[in-house]
Design an enzyme around this catalytic site. Structure first.
Site, PDB file in Angstrom:
ATOM      1  CE1 TYR A  29      -3.871   2.290   0.609  1.00  0.00           C
ATOM      2  CE2 TYR A  29      -2.505   3.248   2.329  1.00  0.00           C
ATOM      3  CZ  TYR A  29      -3.621   3.292   1.512  1.00  0.00           C
ATOM      4  OH  TYR A  29      -4.483   4.358   1.610  1.00  0.00           O
TER       5      TYR A  29
ATOM      6  CB  SER B 140       0.281   1.353  -4.518  1.00  0.00           C
ATOM      7  OG  SER B 140      -0.494   1.510  -3.345  1.00  0.00           O
TER       8      SER B 140
ATOM      9  CB  ILE C 153     -10.551   9.266   6.330  1.00  0.00           C
ATOM     10  CG1 ILE C 153      -9.384  10.200   5.980  1.00  0.00           C
ATOM     11  CG2 ILE C 153     -11.895   9.863   5.937  1.00  0.00           C
ATOM     12  CD1 ILE C 153      -9.370  11.531   6.688  1.00  0.00           C
TER      13      ILE C 153
END
Length: 126
Positions: free
Chosen positions: A30, A33, A66
């Protein structure tokens, strides 16, 4: 997000992650990327500034923790540990990210901002 202006220019706003800056345990793929998103945006901003007289801008938003359906899967004890690392003491919302994207999309409000990575994390310290 891509927006166009009346004068033929535009704004490209990519969504990265603060993980691209700091990495995280178990998230190497992650982080890599999202790091690619940062490099892509920086290169794109430079190319657009040179080739298109700066009328196309490109920036990256780096969200922190978030509140989304994805974050709901995180165990409560980990959420509380994360919340303790956020200076504002709360998680962000999708609206926080959307408002930053709207700002960066506006030529009138952010016409001199390009090639930037802007964190929206409540000042998280991972």
């Amino acid at each position: 997000v891509v927006t166009r202006t009346k004068r033929g220019g535009g704004s490209i706003v990519n969504i990265g992650s603060i993980i691209s800056q700091s990495g995280n345990v178990g998230q190497a793929n992650y982080a890599a990327s999202k790091g690619g998103v940062l490099s892509f945006t920086t290169s794109l901003a430079k190319e657009m500034a040179i080739r298109h007289d700066g009328i196309v801008r490109a920036n990256t938003v780096l969200p922190g923790f978030i509140e989304t359906p994805m974050s709901e899967a995180v165990p409560d004890h980990i959420k509380e540990r994360m919340r303790g690392k956020i200076a504002l003491g709360t998680f962000g919302t999708p609206y926080d990210i959307a408002n930053l994207v709207l700002f960066l999309s506006s030529w009138e409000r952010s016409g001199y901002i390009t090639g930037e990575k802007i964190e929206c994390s409540g000042m998280i310290a991972i």
